[in-house]
Scaffold this active site. Structure first.
Site, PDB file in Angstrom:
ATOM      1  N   THR A  17     -21.841   4.449 -13.040  1.00  0.00           N
ATOM      2  CA  THR A  17     -20.904   4.692 -14.148  1.00  0.00           C
ATOM      3  C   THR A  17     -19.815   5.682 -13.747  1.00  0.00           C
ATOM      4  O   THR A  17     -18.617   5.388 -13.819  1.00  0.00           O
ATOM      5  CB  THR A  17     -21.679   5.240 -15.371  1.00  0.00           C
ATOM      6  OG1 THR A  17     -22.692   4.298 -15.715  1.00  0.00           O
ATOM      7  CG2 THR A  17     -20.760   5.467 -16.552  1.00  0.00           C
ATOM      8  N   VAL A  18     -20.222   6.871 -13.300  1.00  0.00           N
ATOM      9  CA  VAL A  18     -19.230   7.919 -12.993  1.00  0.00           C
ATOM     10  C   VAL A  18     -18.493   7.580 -11.692  1.00  0.00           C
ATOM     11  O   VAL A  18     -17.258   7.699 -11.625  1.00  0.00           O
ATOM     12  CB  VAL A  18     -19.915   9.309 -12.900  1.00  0.00           C
ATOM     13  CG1 VAL A  18     -18.888  10.380 -12.576  1.00  0.00           C
ATOM     14  CG2 VAL A  18     -20.636   9.643 -14.208  1.00  0.00           C
ATOM     15  N   LYS A 109     -26.129  17.804 -12.872  1.00  0.00           N
ATOM     16  CA  LYS A 109     -26.696  19.030 -13.479  1.00  0.00           C
ATOM     17  C   LYS A 109     -28.178  19.186 -13.200  1.00  0.00           C
ATOM     18  O   LYS A 109     -28.692  20.306 -13.140  1.00  0.00           O
ATOM     19  CB  LYS A 109     -26.412  19.077 -14.984  1.00  0.00           C
ATOM     20  CG  LYS A 109     -26.814  17.843 -15.763  1.00  0.00           C
ATOM     21  CD  LYS A 109     -25.721  16.807 -15.805  1.00  0.00           C
ATOM     22  CE  LYS A 109     -26.244  15.517 -16.357  1.00  0.00           C
ATOM     23  NZ  LYS A 109     -25.253  14.626 -16.840  1.00  0.00           N
ATOM     24  N   GLU A 133     -17.449  20.752 -12.191  1.00  0.00           N
ATOM     25  CA  GLU A 133     -16.932  20.716 -13.564  1.00  0.00           C
ATOM     26  C   GLU A 133     -17.595  19.634 -14.412  1.00  0.00           C
ATOM     27  O   GLU A 133     -17.862  19.820 -15.607  1.00  0.00           O
ATOM     28  CB  GLU A 133     -15.409  20.487 -13.525  1.00  0.00           C
ATOM     29  CG  GLU A 133     -14.738  20.506 -14.865  1.00  0.00           C
ATOM     30  CD  GLU A 133     -14.864  21.847 -15.554  1.00  0.00           C
ATOM     31  OE1 GLU A 133     -14.207  22.801 -15.136  1.00  0.00           O
ATOM     32  OE2 GLU A 133     -15.635  21.961 -16.536  1.00  0.00           O
ATOM     33  N   VAL A 136     -21.247  19.753 -16.781  1.00  0.00           N
ATOM     34  CA  VAL A 136     -21.465  20.207 -18.168  1.00  0.00           C
ATOM     35  C   VAL A 136     -20.295  19.749 -19.027  1.00  0.00           C
ATOM     36  O   VAL A 136     -19.133  19.988 -18.690  1.00  0.00           O
ATOM     37  CB  VAL A 136     -21.576  21.748 -18.254  1.00  0.00           C
ATOM     38  CG1 VAL A 136     -21.881  22.177 -19.690  1.00  0.00           C
ATOM     39  CG2 VAL A 136     -22.620  22.291 -17.305  1.00  0.00           C
ATOM     40  N   GLY A 138     -19.066  16.777 -19.716  1.00  0.00           N
ATOM     41  CA  GLY A 138     -18.262  15.607 -19.325  1.00  0.00           C
ATOM     42  C   GLY A 138     -16.830  15.989 -18.993  1.00  0.00           C
ATOM     43  O   GLY A 138     -16.570  16.665 -18.001  1.00  0.00           O
ATOM     44  N   GLU A 194     -28.487   9.025 -19.231  1.00  0.00           N
ATOM     45  CA  GLU A 194     -28.939   9.217 -17.859  1.00  0.00           C
ATOM     46  C   GLU A 194     -29.696   7.972 -17.397  1.00  0.00           C
ATOM     47  O   GLU A 194     -30.193   7.192 -18.234  1.00  0.00           O
ATOM     48  CB  GLU A 194     -29.881  10.421 -17.778  1.00  0.00           C
ATOM     49  CG  GLU A 194     -29.222  11.748 -18.093  1.00  0.00           C
ATOM     50  CD  GLU A 194     -28.077  12.065 -17.143  1.00  0.00           C
ATOM     51  OE1 GLU A 194     -28.297  12.113 -15.930  1.00  0.00           O
ATOM     52  OE2 GLU A 194     -26.949  12.243 -17.620  1.00  0.00           O
ATOM     53  N   ASP A 205     -31.795  17.123 -20.258  1.00  0.00           N
ATOM     54  CA  ASP A 205     -30.423  17.134 -19.731  1.00  0.00           C
ATOM     55  C   ASP A 205     -29.638  18.324 -20.303  1.00  0.00           C
ATOM     56  O   ASP A 205     -28.930  19.018 -19.576  1.00  0.00           O
ATOM     57  CB  ASP A 205     -29.723  15.808 -20.080  1.00  0.00           C
ATOM     58  CG  ASP A 205     -28.280  15.794 -19.624  1.00  0.00           C
ATOM     59  OD1 ASP A 205     -28.042  15.707 -18.409  1.00  0.00           O
ATOM     60  OD2 ASP A 205     -27.382  15.902 -20.482  1.00  0.00           O
ATOM     61  N   LYS A 209     -27.976  21.599 -18.333  1.00  0.00           N
ATOM     62  CA  LYS A 209     -26.587  22.074 -18.520  1.00  0.00           C
ATOM     63  C   LYS A 209     -26.563  23.527 -18.975  1.00  0.00           C
ATOM     64  O   LYS A 209     -25.683  24.300 -18.581  1.00  0.00           O
ATOM     65  CB  LYS A 209     -25.876  21.179 -19.525  1.00  0.00           C
ATOM     66  CG  LYS A 209     -25.591  19.791 -18.965  1.00  0.00           C
ATOM     67  CD  LYS A 209     -25.260  18.808 -20.051  1.00  0.00           C
ATOM     68  CE  LYS A 209     -24.878  17.460 -19.484  1.00  0.00           C
ATOM     69  NZ  LYS A 209     -24.879  16.401 -20.493  1.00  0.00           N
TER      70      LYS A 209
END
Ligand code: NDP
Ligand code: HSE
Length: 434
Positions: A17-18, A109, A133, A136, A138, A194, A205, A209
C-alpha cells in the site's frame, strides 16, 4: 570514497500500500521533487516477495528484485526506504543499510517501538539519518513538529487519535450504526489496516506510535517497553449509546504525560467530551493535541493512514535526507535526537474519571452493593443510570460515571463486583478523558 552526488539513487524495501503510493508520488511529482532535492533521482531497485503480484503501472519492472542484498548491498544506492513492515527481517535490513552508510527512511512504527533507540544509536555511529515521519499520524507532519518546531519548548502532555483504522471503525459504528466487522472490512479495503489488523483494533499500533512520540517529545529511550494497551474490540454498541447520553463519544486515545521524572503512557478506548476538539475527528483522520509548557495547547489533524497521505510523509523525508546527503550534512538531524532512560508510571497509579457498565440481575439491594463496593475503595460516583427493567434471568445495564479516582482502587472494586452473584457479565470499564 565520497561520491559527488549528481543523482539520488533510491532503493525501496516493500511495495504494498505505502510503497505503491511512494512509487506513484515519485512519478507524478518528479519535476518538483527534483527541483527541491537539487538533483534528479532514480528508483533503482524495489524489493518484493513475489514480483508476479506487483501490477503497479508506474513501476519499471526491471527494478524488481527478491534479493535484499541488491538493495542494501548496492554501494550506488544513497537512500533506502523501508515500507515492508514487521520487525523481522526489517531490523536486520535497516541496520545493515545504516551500517552501509545509506540514508534511511522508514514508516515502520512496530520496528521503531521495539528497536528505535538502538537504530538511532547505529545511525549516530555511522553518520547517517534515519527519518520516520510516516510512522505516526500518516500524512500529519507530527514528527517534524515535535522534533523541530517545538524545540524551543518542553512538552508536558499529549493525547491523540493515532490509529486510522480504529477511528474509522468507531466513527462508522457511532454515526452509521455499522457492525464492527463490516467497518473493519471497509478499513482493510481502503488500505488503512496493518497486515495484521489485530494491531489496529487491539491498540498495539497506537501503542507503537505513542512510544515513538514519547521518544521524541520526552527524549525517552523506550525500546521494547510495555505500556497499558487496550483496544476497541471490546467496545459494544450499547457503550456508544450510553456515551452519547452522557455527552461523550468513544475514541481510541494514546496519552502521554510527564509526572516529574516518570512518564505515564497509555492507550485505550476513552470517553471524550463531545465539545473537545478530539471528539470531532472522524473516519481515517488522526489528531494529536499537544500541551507545551511555553506554547500551551497545539492541535494537529489530518489523514492518518492510506497510501497517498502516508507516502507524502515518506517522500517528504526522502527530500530531507537526500538534501542532507548532497549538502554533506547527513546524520546531523538524527544526531540531535538525544535519548535517556525514563521510568514509567505504574498503571495502578493512573488517575482518571471512569465509566462503568454493569450487566446485573434486577434484584433489590444490587445498586447498594455496587455503590458500597465502590465506596469502600473511595471511588466516588458522579452520575448513575439504570436502563429499563430486567426480569428473571434477563439482566439490565447499570451505568456509572465516577469522579477522579485511582486506577488501583477502581480495579479492586471492579474485582469485587465482578465476582458477585448478581452480575451477569464481567463489568465494562472505559476511562474518561480530561
Ligand atoms: P503492505 O502489507 O500493504 O505492504 C508491505 C509490502 O512489503 C507487501 O507487499 C509485502 O509483500 C512486502 N514484504 C513484506 N515482507 C517482505 C520481505 N521480507 N521482503 C520483501 N517484501 C516484503 O503494508 P503497508 O504498505 O500498509 O505498510 C508498510 C509499512 O508502512 C508498515 O510498517 C506499516 O505499519 C507502515 N504504515 C502503513 C500505513 C498505511 O496506511 N497502510 C500508514 C503508516 C505507516 P506481501 O504482500 O507479499 O506480503
Ligand atoms: N494501520 C495504521 C492505522 C496505518 O490504521 O492507523 C497508519 O499508521
Amino acid at each position: 570514497m565520497t561520491r559527488l552526488l549528481t543523482m539520488i539513487r533510491i532503493g525501496l524495501l516493500g511495495c504494498g500500500t505505502v510503497g505503491g503510493g511512494v512509487v506513484q508520488l515519485l512519478r507524478t511529482n518528479a519535476a518538483s521533487l527534483e527541483a527541491r532535492m537539487g538533483a534528479p533521482f532514480e528508483l533503482v531497485r524495489v524489493l518484493v516477495l513475489d514480483p508476479s503480484v506487483v501490477t503497479l503501472k508506474e513501476l519499471d519492472r526491471s527494478c524488481l528484485t527478491t534479493d535484499a542484498e541488491r538493495v542494501i548491498g548496492d554501494p550506488s544506492i544513497d537512500v533506502v526506504i523501508e515500507v515492508m513492515g514487521g520487525v523481522d527481517p526489517t531490523r536486520d535490513y535497516v541496520g545493515r543499510a545504516i551500517a552501509a552508510g545509506k540514508q534511511v527512511v522508514t514508516a515502520n512504527k512496530a520496528l521503531l517501538a521495539r528497536h528505535g533507540a538502538e537504530l538511532l544509536d547505529r545511525a549516530h555511529e555511522h553518520g547517517v539519518d534515519m527519518a520516520f515521519e510516516a510512522a505516526v499520524g500518516g500524512g500529519i507532519p507530527i514528527i517534524r513538529v515535535v522534533r523541530d518546531a517545538l524545540a524551543g519548548d518542553t512538552i508536558s502532555s499529549l493525547s491523540g487519535i493515532v490509529n486510522g483504522t480504529s477511528n474509522y471503525i468507531l466513527s462508522r459504528m457511532q454515526a452509521d450504526g455499522m457492525p464492527f466487522e463490516a467497518a473493519l472490512k471497509e478499513a482493510k479495503e481502503k488500505g488503512y489496516a496493518e497486515a495484521n489488523p489485530t494491531l489496529d483494533v487491539g491498540g498495539g499500533d497506537a501503542a507503537h506510535k505513542l512510544v515513538v512520540l514519547a521518544m521524541l517529545a520526552f527524549g525517552a529511550r523506550l525500546d521494547g517497553v510495555s505500556i497499558l494497551t487496550e483496544g476497541i474490540d471490546a467496545v459494544e454498541p450499547v457503550d456508544h449509546s450510553f456515551a452519547d447520553r452522557f455527552g461523550f463519544v468513544v475514541k481510541l486515545l494514546a496519552i502521554a504525560k510527564e509526572h516529574g521524572k516518570k512518564l505515564e503512557l497509555r492507550v485505550h478506548p476513552t470517553l471524550v467530551d463531545k465539545d473537545a476538539p478530539l471528539a470531532g475527528v472522524h473516519g481515517v483522520l488522526n489528531a494529536i493535541a499537544i500541551e507545551g509548557r511555553a506554547l500551551g495547547p497545539c492541535f494537529l489533524s489530518g489523514r492518518g493512514a492510506g497510501a497517498h497521505p502516508t507516502a507524502v510523509s515518506v517522500v517528504g523525508d526522502l527530500v530531507d535526507v537526500a538534501i542532507a546527503k548532497r549538502n554533506g550534512t547527513a546524520g546531523q538531524r538524527t544526531r540531535a535526537i538525544r535519548l535517556a532512560k525514563r521510568e514509567l508510571l505504574p498503571a495502578e497509579d493512573i488517575e482518571s474519571r471512569y465509566y462503568f457498565r454493569f450487566s446485573v440481575f434486577d434484584r433489590p439491594g444490587v445498586l447498594a452493593k455496587i455503590t458500597g463496593a465502590l465506596g469502600q475503595r473511595g471511588v466516588s460516583i458522579e452520575q448513575m443510570v439504570q436502563q429499563g427493567r430486567g426480569s428473571g434471568d434477563v439482566p439490565v445495564d447499570v451505568v456509572i460515571l465516577t469522579h477522579e479516582s485511582k486506577e488501583a482502587d477502581v480495579q479492586a472494586a471492579l474485582d469485587v463486583i465482578g465476582k458477585s452473584d448478581f452480575v451477569a457479565k464481567p463489568p465494562r470499564m472505559i476511562r474518561v478523558h480530561g
